[in-house]
Design a protein around this motif. Structure first.
Motif, short mmCIF file in Angstrom:
data_model
loop_
_atom_site.label_atom_id
_atom_site.label_comp_id
_atom_site.label_asym_id
_atom_site.label_seq_id
_atom_site.Cartn_x
_atom_site.Cartn_y
_atom_site.Cartn_z
N PRO A 1 0.81 -1.22 0.00
CA PRO A 1 0.00 0.00 0.00
C PRO A 1 0.85 1.27 0.00
O PRO A 1 2.07 1.23 0.08
CB PRO A 1 -0.80 -0.13 1.29
CG PRO A 1 0.08 -0.93 2.20
CD PRO A 1 0.81 -1.89 1.30
N GLY A 2 0.16 2.42 -0.08
CA GLY A 2 0.83 3.71 -0.04
C GLY A 2 0.62 4.49 -1.32
O GLY A 2 -0.15 4.09 -2.20
N GLY B 1 5.59 9.29 0.03
CA GLY B 1 6.10 10.26 -0.93
C GLY B 1 5.08 10.52 -2.03
O GLY B 1 4.24 9.66 -2.33
N ARG B 2 5.20 11.71 -2.65
CA ARG B 2 4.27 12.03 -3.72
C ARG B 2 5.01 12.34 -5.02
O ARG B 2 4.91 11.61 -5.98
CB ARG B 2 3.36 13.19 -3.30
CG ARG B 2 2.49 12.82 -2.10
CD ARG B 2 1.15 13.54 -2.15
NE ARG B 2 0.27 13.08 -1.04
CZ ARG B 2 -0.57 12.08 -1.15
NH1 ARG B 2 -0.68 11.43 -2.29
NH2 ARG B 2 -1.32 11.72 -0.13
N THR B 3 5.73 13.44 -5.07
CA THR B 3 6.47 13.74 -6.30
C THR B 3 7.68 12.84 -6.45
O THR B 3 8.21 12.68 -7.56
CB THR B 3 6.93 15.21 -6.31
OG1 THR B 3 7.75 15.46 -5.15
CG2 THR B 3 5.72 16.14 -6.28
N ARG B 4 8.12 12.22 -5.34
CA ARG B 4 9.22 11.26 -5.35
C ARG B 4 9.12 10.41 -4.09
O ARG B 4 8.65 10.87 -3.05
CB ARG B 4 10.58 11.99 -5.37
CG ARG B 4 11.80 11.09 -5.36
CD ARG B 4 12.03 10.45 -6.72
NE ARG B 4 13.07 9.43 -6.67
CZ ARG B 4 13.55 8.80 -7.75
NH1 ARG B 4 13.09 9.12 -8.94
NH2 ARG B 4 14.47 7.87 -7.64
N LEU C 1 12.32 3.82 6.77
CA LEU C 1 13.66 4.07 6.24
C LEU C 1 13.57 5.19 5.22
O LEU C 1 12.83 5.11 4.24
CB LEU C 1 14.21 2.80 5.58
CG LEU C 1 14.39 1.57 6.48
CD1 LEU C 1 14.92 0.40 5.66
CD2 LEU C 1 15.33 1.88 7.63
N ARG C 2 14.33 6.25 5.45
CA ARG C 2 14.32 7.39 4.54
C ARG C 2 15.10 7.04 3.27
O ARG C 2 16.27 6.66 3.35
CB ARG C 2 14.90 8.61 5.23
CG ARG C 2 14.82 9.89 4.40
CD ARG C 2 15.24 11.09 5.22
NE ARG C 2 16.60 10.94 5.70
CZ ARG C 2 17.69 11.27 4.99
NH1 ARG C 2 17.55 11.75 3.76
NH2 ARG C 2 18.89 11.12 5.51
N CYS C 3 14.48 7.18 2.11
CA CYS C 3 15.14 6.86 0.85
C CYS C 3 14.34 7.47 -0.30
O CYS C 3 13.20 7.87 -0.11
CB CYS C 3 15.24 5.34 0.65
SG CYS C 3 13.64 4.52 0.56
N ASP C 4 14.97 7.58 -1.47
CA ASP C 4 14.25 8.06 -2.64
C ASP C 4 14.11 6.98 -3.72
O ASP C 4 13.60 7.25 -4.81
CB ASP C 4 14.91 9.31 -3.22
CG ASP C 4 16.37 9.10 -3.59
OD1 ASP C 4 16.81 7.94 -3.66
OD2 ASP C 4 17.08 10.11 -3.79
#
Length: 423
Positions: free
Chosen positions: A147-148, A230-233, A249-252
């Protein structure tokens, strides 16, 4: 429909290691017009964008077709994926096979007639024998029901490798890899090649089930991905741990690895019987499917083995295809399904062959859903024991192990399905 329907002797669908090897073997053996169709613009299959070494070597541990975590250590025993793919294409063409790329098989118009679409428009092709070699794929986020939000930055391993090695695209700066299989480690190597920092490798398996890894990347075990933010990334991966804790976990970038499924859509559209374990076509030791004259080879049958294993199956399928073309094929009869009991996941081949025919290398391939320490493998039919053997080492999920085929000629063709149990 564009033009008149065409006829060929052998039609091979898929130009990966299995399809190209089958085409080379059949053309060299004088099978007539052997035609290989590939929907991609370039033939060679997944090895085209696996730039590590190890393909085609003596041990051929190029690993699960896609890549090997230890690719560098095996590089001395083989070549890179792109070079291996080019070699396979050259061998098929030199043998006399016809290779057509950018052509997609969309369905069936008869028992051995397929409908295609390509640069020349729509077409129907009828063959005396068809070989399905459509391979396997990793399940994307949608199939895993994660999900998300739906931000950019979500890849499978195949998408990642194509983006990096084929198109030179920017990937991101911080990545999380989900999965702990050889292909997961290959994703780590690809991310590092692209200059991306790997935050962690995440797996739902307990630490006792994981394998030693020659990397300093943190390994989080017993963790399940519960959402992406996240939305745009992409901005983070949400996890739930065994003890109930939740973290982000913070990541792109996130790479979803493993969880392979056979690319069986064409087989399913043709009404070909699928095995419930492998989810690929059910097949016997002669690589015959439930549709007469239609054979299968490679990772369509078992997601997912090495490129070398797939190529060996491609060469092996040439023998029963040639027998069919010559009119000497042994009737398939009523093959008995091979069924596995939990925690075993599947066995391949999964249908008994005529007269005790044995599979490639005289052994069956199995997978397990959980780690087993020195399991005792039992083969039985109607309560009658056909075979028993204790393995001398542990077996783990995500890696194959083998079962000798020396019991195959003891199967009663009039009996019940054969069962394989691990104790």
């Amino acid at each position: 429909m564009t033009g008149d329907p065409r006829e060929v002797d052998v039609l091979i669908v898929g130009a990966g290691p299995a399809g190209l090897a089958a085409g080379a073997e059949l053309a060299a053996a004088g099978a007539g017009r052997v035609e290989i169709l590939e929907r991609e613009q370039e033939a060679g299959g997944i090895p085209r964008h696996c730039h590590h070494g190890g393909f085609g070597g003596r041990l051929d541990r190029s690993a699960y077709t896609w890549a090997s975590a230890a690719g560098a250590s095996y590089a001395r025993r083989g070549t890179t994926g792109p070079a291996y793919a080019r070699r396979n294409v050259a061998e098929a063409l030199e043998a006399g096979a016809v290779l057509r790329t950018g052509v997609t098989v969309t369905g069936w118009a008869g028992p051995r007639t397929v409908e295609t679409t390509g640069p020349g428009g729509l077409e129907r092709v009828t063959a005396r024998a068809v070989v399905l070699a459509t391979g396997a794929r990793e399940r994307p986020r949608s199939a895993r029901l994660i999900p998300g939000s739906r931000p950019p930055g979500v890849y499978t391993t195949g998408e990642l490798q194509q983006a990096v090695h084929l198109y030179g695209q920017w990937i991101g700066s911080r990545a999380v890899v989900v999965g702990d299989e050889p292909v997961s480690h290959a994703a780590v190597a690809t991310l590092r090649t692209a200059g991306v920092h790997v935050v962690a490798v995440v797996t739902g398996r307990p630490r006792a089930w994981t394998r030693p890894r020659g990397t300093r990347t943190p390994l989080l075990t017993g963790a399940t991905v519960t959402g992406l933010t996240g939305r745009t990334r992409l901005s983070g991966v949400e996890l739930r741990h065994e003890d109930g804790r939740t973290t982000t976990l913070r990541c792109d970038t996130v790479v979803l690895t493993g969880d392979f499924v056979p690319d069986h859509e064409l087989a399913r559209r043709g009404g070909i019987l699928l095995d419930p374990g492998t989810r690929g076509p059910a097949y016997d030791a002669d690589h015959r499917t439930s549709r007469p004259g239609v054979f299968a080879a490679g990772n369509l049958l078992h997601a997912v083995e090495s490129a070398g294993f797939a190529a060996r199956e491609g060469r092996a399928v040439a023998v029963p295809v040639l027998r069919r073309l010559a009119g000497t094929e042994v009737p398939a009869g009523d093959g008995k399904p091979l069924l596995v009991d939990a925690p075993l996941s599947w066995i391949a081949p999964n249908v008994t062959g005529p007269h005790g025919a044995r599979p490639l290398a005289d052994r069956f391939v199995l997978r397990t859903a959980r780690r087993l320490v020195r399991p005792l493998l039992l083969v039985s039919q109607d309560g009658r024991e056909l075979h028993r053997r204790r393995l001398l080492s542990a077996v783990s999920p995500g890696r194959s192990f083998h079962l000798s085929a020396d019991w195959a000629d003891r199967v009663d063709p009039d009996g019940a399905p054969v069962r394989i149990t691990a104790l």
